[in-house]
Design an enzyme around this catalytic site. Structure first.
Site, PDB file in Angstrom:
ATOM      1  N   GLY A 266       0.812  -1.183   0.062  1.00  0.00           N
ATOM      2  CA  GLY A 266      -0.093   0.186  -0.190  1.00  0.00           C
ATOM      3  C   GLY A 266       0.866   1.391  -0.078  1.00  0.00           C
ATOM      4  O   GLY A 266       2.286   1.084  -0.518  1.00  0.00           O
ATOM      5  N   ARG A 267       0.222   2.207   0.572  1.00  0.00           N
ATOM      6  CA  ARG A 267       0.927   3.541   0.448  1.00  0.00           C
ATOM      7  C   ARG A 267       2.535   3.461   1.191  1.00  0.00           C
ATOM      8  O   ARG A 267       3.560   3.918   0.643  1.00  0.00           O
ATOM      9  CB  ARG A 267       0.206   4.579   1.239  1.00  0.00           C
ATOM     10  CG  ARG A 267      -0.963   5.104   0.467  1.00  0.00           C
ATOM     11  CD  ARG A 267      -1.816   6.190   1.305  1.00  0.00           C
ATOM     12  NE  ARG A 267      -2.317   5.712   2.393  1.00  0.00           N
ATOM     13  CZ  ARG A 267      -3.483   5.173   2.566  1.00  0.00           C
ATOM     14  NH1 ARG A 267      -4.437   5.503   1.399  1.00  0.00           N
ATOM     15  NH2 ARG A 267      -4.086   4.497   3.463  1.00  0.00           N
ATOM     16  N   ILE A 268       2.404   2.784   2.360  1.00  0.00           N
ATOM     17  CA  ILE A 268       3.658   2.633   3.171  1.00  0.00           C
ATOM     18  C   ILE A 268       4.523   1.745   2.558  1.00  0.00           C
ATOM     19  O   ILE A 268       5.936   1.904   2.252  1.00  0.00           O
ATOM     20  CB  ILE A 268       3.483   2.368   4.567  1.00  0.00           C
ATOM     21  CG1 ILE A 268       2.558   3.667   5.176  1.00  0.00           C
ATOM     22  CG2 ILE A 268       4.788   2.157   5.376  1.00  0.00           C
ATOM     23  CD1 ILE A 268       1.964   3.221   6.726  1.00  0.00           C
TER      24      ILE A 268
ATOM     25  N   THR B  40       6.967  -2.878  11.374  1.00  0.00           N
ATOM     26  CA  THR B  40       6.404  -1.331  11.590  1.00  0.00           C
ATOM     27  C   THR B  40       5.133  -1.083  11.533  1.00  0.00           C
ATOM     28  O   THR B  40       4.532  -0.024  11.690  1.00  0.00           O
ATOM     29  CB  THR B  40       7.204  -0.295  10.774  1.00  0.00           C
ATOM     30  OG1 THR B  40       6.922  -0.640   9.502  1.00  0.00           O
ATOM     31  CG2 THR B  40       8.848  -0.442  11.124  1.00  0.00           C
ATOM     32  N   SER B  41       4.294  -2.139  11.520  1.00  0.00           N
ATOM     33  CA  SER B  41       2.894  -2.200  11.127  1.00  0.00           C
ATOM     34  C   SER B  41       1.953  -2.277  12.644  1.00  0.00           C
ATOM     35  O   SER B  41       1.666  -1.132  13.283  1.00  0.00           O
ATOM     36  CB  SER B  41       2.340  -3.064  10.135  1.00  0.00           C
ATOM     37  OG  SER B  41       2.224  -4.525  10.753  1.00  0.00           O
TER      38      SER B  41
ATOM     39  N   GLU C 297       1.843  -2.799  24.349  1.00  0.00           N
ATOM     40  CA  GLU C 297       2.721  -1.651  24.308  1.00  0.00           C
ATOM     41  C   GLU C 297       2.205  -0.667  25.548  1.00  0.00           C
ATOM     42  O   GLU C 297       1.101  -0.748  25.815  1.00  0.00           O
ATOM     43  CB  GLU C 297       2.723  -0.685  23.107  1.00  0.00           C
ATOM     44  CG  GLU C 297       2.852  -1.579  21.597  1.00  0.00           C
ATOM     45  CD  GLU C 297       2.889  -1.008  20.407  1.00  0.00           C
ATOM     46  OE1 GLU C 297       2.429   0.253  20.582  1.00  0.00           O
ATOM     47  OE2 GLU C 297       3.252  -1.410  19.501  1.00  0.00           O
TER      48      GLU C 297
ATOM     49  N   HIS D  81       7.281   1.968  18.966  1.00  0.00           N
ATOM     50  CA  HIS D  81       6.328   2.453  18.209  1.00  0.00           C
ATOM     51  C   HIS D  81       6.538   3.803  17.704  1.00  0.00           C
ATOM     52  O   HIS D  81       5.808   4.882  17.895  1.00  0.00           O
ATOM     53  CB  HIS D  81       4.954   2.450  18.931  1.00  0.00           C
ATOM     54  CG  HIS D  81       3.781   2.316  17.925  1.00  0.00           C
ATOM     55  ND1 HIS D  81       2.644   1.458  17.853  1.00  0.00           N
ATOM     56  CD2 HIS D  81       3.589   2.869  16.833  1.00  0.00           C
ATOM     57  CE1 HIS D  81       1.822   1.536  17.128  1.00  0.00           C
ATOM     58  NE2 HIS D  81       2.231   2.535  16.449  1.00  0.00           N
TER      59      HIS D  81
HETATM   60  C1  GLV Z   1       0.693   4.793  13.752  1.00  0.00           C
HETATM   61  O1  GLV Z   1       0.961   3.501  14.565  1.00  0.00           O
HETATM   62  C2  GLV Z   1      -0.146   4.938  12.831  1.00  0.00           C
HETATM   63  O2  GLV Z   1      -1.291   4.138  13.005  1.00  0.00           O
HETATM   64  O3  GLV Z   1      -0.170   5.848  12.000  1.00  0.00           O
END
Ligand code: GLV
Length: 332
Positions: free
Chosen positions: A155-157, A235-236, A266, A285
């Site tokens: 996707g975008r990321i 990183t999701s 977290e 995070h």
């Molecule tokens: C960060 O975790 C976001 O959802 O942008």
């Protein structure tokens, strides 16, 4: 009386003064937070808008906010918000897509470099061993150049990660529920099924939202498909990975290591086995945690809140609500 906007204290801490500057002509900004629906501070219950970090939103919480018109998520992921519950009550849900993708992509590449060049170890080595008497050697790194990066969720990321990884000379393969033909053309990214991605990648990076379909997408079976020399980057959302299985994979060498910005719980508890592992790089995070990106996120939330308070449809509705028009008050 101006309508009340409840804002998570973290949003204020990232952007001192900004909320007041941009909202106080039409609203009263009140800082507050909650975790437990049974324990919601009484001074925020009459809020008409919320700008939220990761506070959970469900029916029980919403029962406490009879005047609410909009929940503006300060971030792109909205797995903490029960969108159906909001839709039923005519409450808009917005998020902040697009503007944060480069920041998350930069962190992803940073985690990859920390792992490929053992940067955290290298820093410790200089401070404690390099000039010491033992003459021990630092673990040798590996090149990113020529390696295969498997992106789960283009996707975008994921796309921004691929762009950056290409500039390092990496081969990109990806798995997604949808083929991304444009990205295949522009990035030379190759579409594969999840199993092929796991078996062939030197680095696997996860960029999917947390949904019932992606929860524990990467479990024991998937981790065992990865190469013993491969690294997992997440990183999701933590819950996309079965964290217990990941700990076993890291301990028993099914994979070489992991770079993790997100966790099932977290803050990551200090008694988590991950804390003592040398083959992981951990960050708290911080995918979007840069001055520029956090400001853009706050401005986007403000724009959404202003629209809803002025009776307009906010511009950044979550996909489930696109095209919907609510008139809270008239609605209920
Ligand atoms: C960060 O975790 C976001 O959802 O942008």
């Amino acid at each position: 009386m101006k309508p009340k906007v409840m804002v998570s204290p973290g949003v204020r801490d990232d952007n001192p003064g900004l909320l007041e500057e941009k909202l106080s002509d039409i609203a009263e900004v009140v800082y507050g937070t909650f975790r437990d629906p049974k324990n919601i501070p009484s001074d925020i219950k009459d809020s008409e808008a919320m700008i939220l970090a990761l506070e959970p939103i469900n029916d029980e919480v919403l029962d406490n906010f009879p005047k609410l018109k909009i929940i503006a998520r300060y971030g792109v992921g909205y797995d903490t918000v029960d969108v159906n519950a909001c839709t039923k009550r005519g409450i808009y849900v917005t998020h902040t897509p697009g503007i944060l993708s480069h920041a998350v992509a930069e962190l992803t590449i940073g985690l990859m470099l920390c792992l490929s060049r053992a940067l955290i170890e290298a820093d410790r080595y200089v401070r404690t061993e390099w000039a010491g008497p033992k003459g021990s050697r630092l673990k040798m790194g590996i090149d990113l150049y020529g390696k295969t990066l498997g992106i789960i969720g283009l996707g975008r990321i994921g796309y921004e990660v691929a762009v950056r990884a290409r500039s390092f000379g990496m081969k990109i393969i990806y798995y997604d529920v949808e083929r991304k033909y444009e990205a295949e053309k522009t990035l030379g990214a190759q579409y594969v099924d999840l199993e092929t991605l796991l078996r062939e990648s030197d680095f696997v990076s996860i960029h999917v939202p947390l949904t019932p379909q992606t929860r524990r997408l990467i479990g024991e079976k998937e981790l065992r498909m990865m190469k013993p020399t491969a690294y997992l980057i997440n990183t999701s959302r933590g819950a996309v990975v079965d964290e217990e299985a990941l700990c076993r994979a890291l301990k028993e060498g099914w994979i070489a290591g992991a770079g993790l910005d997100v966790f099932v719980k977290e803050p990551l508890p200090l008694d988590s086995p991950l804390i003592g592992m040398r083959n992981v790089v951990l960050s708290p995070h911080i995918g979007t945690y840069t001055v520029e990106t956090r400001r853009s996120m706050a401005l986007m939330c403000i724009e959404n809140v202003r629209a809803a308070l002025m009776g307009m449809v906010p511009p950044n509705l979550v996909p489930e609500q696109r095209g919907m028009v609510f008139k809270r008050g008239a609605f209920s």
